[in-house]
Write a protein that holds these residues in place. Structure first.
Motif, PDB file in Angstrom:
ATOM      1  N   ALA A  88      30.614 -24.516  60.625  1.00 20.20           N
ATOM      2  CA  ALA A  88      31.095 -23.176  60.975  1.00 20.20           C
ATOM      3  C   ALA A  88      29.992 -22.331  61.588  1.00 20.20           C
ATOM      4  N   LYS A  89      30.404 -21.254  62.256  1.00 15.16           N
ATOM      5  CA  LYS A  89      29.453 -20.280  62.789  1.00 15.16           C
ATOM      6  C   LYS A  89      28.626 -19.697  61.647  1.00 15.16           C
ATOM      7  N   SER A  90      29.281 -19.487  60.510  1.00 15.10           N
ATOM      8  CA  SER A  90      28.625 -18.908  59.341  1.00 15.10           C
ATOM      9  C   SER A  90      29.428 -19.264  58.097  1.00 15.10           C
ATOM     10  N   CYS A  91      28.763 -19.324  56.949  1.00  9.65           N
ATOM     11  CA  CYS A  91      29.474 -19.529  55.683  1.00  9.65           C
ATOM     12  C   CYS A  91      28.855 -18.635  54.617  1.00  9.65           C
ATOM     13  N   ASP A 151      33.828 -10.851  57.317  1.00  9.09           N
ATOM     14  CA  ASP A 151      34.104 -11.401  58.638  1.00  9.09           C
ATOM     15  C   ASP A 151      35.016 -12.613  58.464  1.00  9.09           C
ATOM     16  N   PRO A 152      36.197 -12.621  59.094  1.00  5.68           N
ATOM     17  CA  PRO A 152      37.107 -13.760  58.946  1.00  5.68           C
ATOM     18  C   PRO A 152      36.549 -15.069  59.528  1.00  5.68           C
ATOM     19  N   GLU A 153      35.525 -14.983  60.359  1.00  5.29           N
ATOM     20  CA  GLU A 153      34.884 -16.178  60.926  1.00  5.29           C
ATOM     21  C   GLU A 153      33.986 -16.883  59.911  1.00  5.29           C
ATOM     22  N   VAL A 154      33.587 -16.173  58.855  1.00  6.58           N
ATOM     23  CA  VAL A 154      32.689 -16.739  57.844  1.00  6.58           C
ATOM     24  C   VAL A 154      33.489 -17.635  56.907  1.00  6.58           C
ATOM     25  N   TRP A 155      33.045 -18.873  56.762  1.00  9.35           N
ATOM     26  CA  TRP A 155      33.719 -19.807  55.862  1.00  9.35           C
ATOM     27  C   TRP A 155      33.452 -19.406  54.424  1.00  9.35           C
ATOM     28  N   LYS A 195      37.306 -23.081  52.654  1.00  8.41           N
ATOM     29  CA  LYS A 195      36.986 -23.980  53.773  1.00  8.41           C
ATOM     30  C   LYS A 195      35.780 -24.872  53.465  1.00  8.41           C
TER      31      LYS A 195
END
Length: 173
Positions: A17-20, A125-129, A133
């Motif tokens: 992921a981009k970030s977790c 942030d919804p992009e952060v796992w 996930k």
């Protein structure tokens, strides 16, 4: 004395992921970049008895997480006796969250005195796992390390040796 077989495996478990969300601190802390990959290292010793050890670059291995990993190992290779598998963590405070169904920071309020409350004011942030996930990803990768070490077994032996052996290091120094 029976023949000894030894198998080794190393699998990168860094989430793609981009970030977790990182575990090991009491506030929301998404990763910013990957300094070095997180790994699962597995070793199998098979002789008169069997021992399988898998060390993971994570903060901890909760019981439910371990059960999930071992169930996945059984699905991938039913010949592995999962009662002989030990899964442990290196205790890094810079690894992904390993609880799937709980919010990482829910326990902040657990020790508050009666009458006190905790309100979560972080913007996520919804992009952060989060754990929902990271746990499935980690489960698959750690199981792959264990199964790969099992499948890589070859005749081996132990012998005495002399010399300097570095047994650990910290990535933050």
């Amino acid at each position: 004395m029976s023949e000894l077989k030894i198998g080794l495996s190393k699998v990168v478990i860094t989430p793609p992921a981009k970030s977790c969300a990182l575990e090991g601190i009491v506030y929301y802390r998404p990763s910013k970049y990957v300094e070095s990959d997180l790994c699962a290292n597995a070793v199998v010793f098979e002789g008169e008895d069997t021992m399988i050890i898998c060390s993971c670059d994570l903060l901890q291995i909760p019981t439910e997480f371990k059960k999930r990993i071992l169930a996945h190992v059984s699905e991938m290779d039913p010949t592995i006796d999962t009662e002989k598998v030990s899964v442990n963590a290196t205790h890094t405070h810079n690894g992904p969250y390993v609880f799937e169904n709980a919010h990482p920071w829910i326990n902040r309020a657990a020790g508050l005195p009666e009458g006190y409350t905790y309100e979560d004011d972080y913007e996520y942030d919804p992009e952060v796992w989060m754990g929902d996930k990271t746990v499935p990803h980690l489960t698959k990768k750690i199981a792959e390390a264990i199964v790969s070490a099992w499948q890589n077994r070859k005749k081996g032996y132990f012998s005495p040796g002399f010399g300097r052996c570095v047994v650990g290091f910290t990535r933050r120094t």
